[in-house]
Design a protein around this motif. Sequence first.
Motif, PDB file in Angstrom:
ATOM      1  N   HIS A  14       2.913  -6.252   7.963  1.00 54.58           N
ATOM      2  CA  HIS A  14       1.927  -6.378   6.884  1.00 54.58           C
ATOM      3  C   HIS A  14       1.638  -7.842   6.565  1.00 54.58           C
ATOM      4  CE1 HIS A  14       1.219  -2.247   5.244  1.00 54.58           C
ATOM      5  NE2 HIS A  14       2.191  -2.022   6.110  1.00 54.58           N
ATOM      6  N   VAL A  18      -3.897  -9.454   6.437  1.00 53.75           N
ATOM      7  CA  VAL A  18      -4.317  -8.819   5.182  1.00 53.75           C
ATOM      8  C   VAL A  18      -5.140  -7.563   5.449  1.00 53.75           C
ATOM      9  CG1 VAL A  18      -4.262 -10.958   3.859  1.00 53.75           C
ATOM     10  CG2 VAL A  18      -6.370 -10.280   4.991  1.00 53.75           C
ATOM     11  N   ASP A  19      -5.585  -7.398   6.691  1.00 55.88           N
ATOM     12  CA  ASP A  19      -6.394  -6.229   7.038  1.00 55.88           C
ATOM     13  C   ASP A  19      -5.575  -4.977   7.320  1.00 55.88           C
ATOM     14  OD1 ASP A  19      -8.953  -7.390   6.783  1.00 55.88           O
ATOM     15  OD2 ASP A  19      -8.705  -8.378   8.718  1.00 55.88           O
ATOM     16  N   THR A  21      -3.554  -2.084   6.082  1.00 59.59           N
ATOM     17  CA  THR A  21      -3.499  -1.448   4.773  1.00 59.59           C
ATOM     18  C   THR A  21      -2.292  -0.534   4.590  1.00 59.59           C
ATOM     19  OG1 THR A  21      -4.979   0.291   5.573  1.00 59.59           O
ATOM     20  CG2 THR A  21      -5.997  -1.576   4.424  1.00 59.59           C
ATOM     21  N   ALA A  22      -1.726  -0.045   5.668  1.00 61.34           N
ATOM     22  CA  ALA A  22      -0.571   0.848   5.569  1.00 61.34           C
ATOM     23  C   ALA A  22       0.104   0.925   6.936  1.00 61.34           C
ATOM     24  CB  ALA A  22      -0.993   2.249   5.124  1.00 61.34           C
ATOM     25  N   SER A  23       1.375   1.308   6.919  1.00 54.75           N
ATOM     26  CA  SER A  23       2.083   1.509   8.179  1.00 54.75           C
ATOM     27  C   SER A  23       3.241   2.458   7.965  1.00 54.75           C
ATOM     28  CB  SER A  23       2.586   0.175   8.748  1.00 54.75           C
ATOM     29  OG  SER A  23       3.514  -0.412   7.860  1.00 54.75           O
ATOM     30  N   GLN A  38       0.186   3.394   0.553  1.00 51.56           N
ATOM     31  CA  GLN A  38      -0.266   3.398  -0.832  1.00 51.56           C
ATOM     32  C   GLN A  38       0.425   4.546  -1.558  1.00 51.56           C
ATOM     33  OE1 GLN A  38      -2.836   3.619   1.647  1.00 51.56           O
ATOM     34  NE2 GLN A  38      -3.889   1.658   1.513  1.00 51.56           N
ATOM     35  N   ASP A  78     -14.435   3.614   7.291  1.00 49.30           N
ATOM     36  CA  ASP A  78     -13.782   2.592   6.479  1.00 49.30           C
ATOM     37  C   ASP A  78     -12.583   1.935   7.151  1.00 49.30           C
ATOM     38  OD1 ASP A  78     -15.587   2.980   4.385  1.00 49.30           O
ATOM     39  OD2 ASP A  78     -14.390   4.614   3.551  1.00 49.30           O
ATOM     40  N   GLY A  79     -12.298   2.275   8.393  1.00 53.38           N
ATOM     41  CA  GLY A  79     -11.172   1.605   9.027  1.00 53.38           C
ATOM     42  C   GLY A  79     -10.652   2.313  10.257  1.00 53.38           C
ATOM     43  N   THR A  95      -2.687   1.547   9.702  1.00 53.06           N
ATOM     44  CA  THR A  95      -4.085   1.653   9.290  1.00 53.06           C
ATOM     45  C   THR A  95      -4.595   0.255   8.980  1.00 53.06           C
ATOM     46  OG1 THR A  95      -3.603   2.034   6.942  1.00 53.06           O
ATOM     47  CG2 THR A  95      -3.785   3.977   8.350  1.00 53.06           C
ATOM     48  N   ALA A  96      -5.866   0.026   9.294  1.00 56.42           N
ATOM     49  CA  ALA A  96      -6.476  -1.284   9.083  1.00 56.42           C
ATOM     50  C   ALA A  96      -7.902  -1.115   8.575  1.00 56.42           C
ATOM     51  CB  ALA A  96      -6.470  -2.088  10.385  1.00 56.42           C
ATOM     52  N   ARG A  97      -8.353  -2.114   7.856  1.00 57.45           N
ATOM     53  CA  ARG A  97      -9.721  -2.104   7.328  1.00 57.45           C
ATOM     54  C   ARG A  97     -10.738  -2.120   8.464  1.00 57.45           C
ATOM     55  NH1 ARG A  97      -6.931  -5.435   3.786  1.00 57.45           N
ATOM     56  NH2 ARG A  97      -7.007  -4.682   1.633  1.00 57.45           N
TER      57      ARG A  97
END
Length: 121
Positions: A14, A18-19, A21-23, A38, A78-79, A95-97
């Motif tokens: 992470h 910054v892109d 968003t989750a892992s 999240q 969205d990603g 997940t990425a933007r």
Amino acid sequence: MQQQLVSSVLSDLHSSSVDITASAVISSDGLPIASLLQSNIDPDRVGAMSAALLALGNRTTKELKCGELEQVIVKGNDGYILLIQAGEDTVLVVTARESAKLGLILLDARRAARSILDLEA
């Protein structure tokens, strides 16, 4: 495999972009091992959905004679969702933007997958 060490690998991942968003790291049968998601995302659901994608990817690569599955990439409006083998029975989910530079995210995710694989040894 120690959850604390795997969580450390996810934290490092992470911090690389910054892109991202989750892992999560899941077993091939869908059980979450560690995750940075999240608060409104259920790790058990992520594990189950990822296992389903992996099963379909594995079957598809075998049926179409494309060798062993290395990764699955899903793109939404969205990603991205990336699933990368991180061992024989372990998968890294990232997940990425949508605006992310996918090549860099893949590079960082592959490095993280290798680190997770090293933890298994």
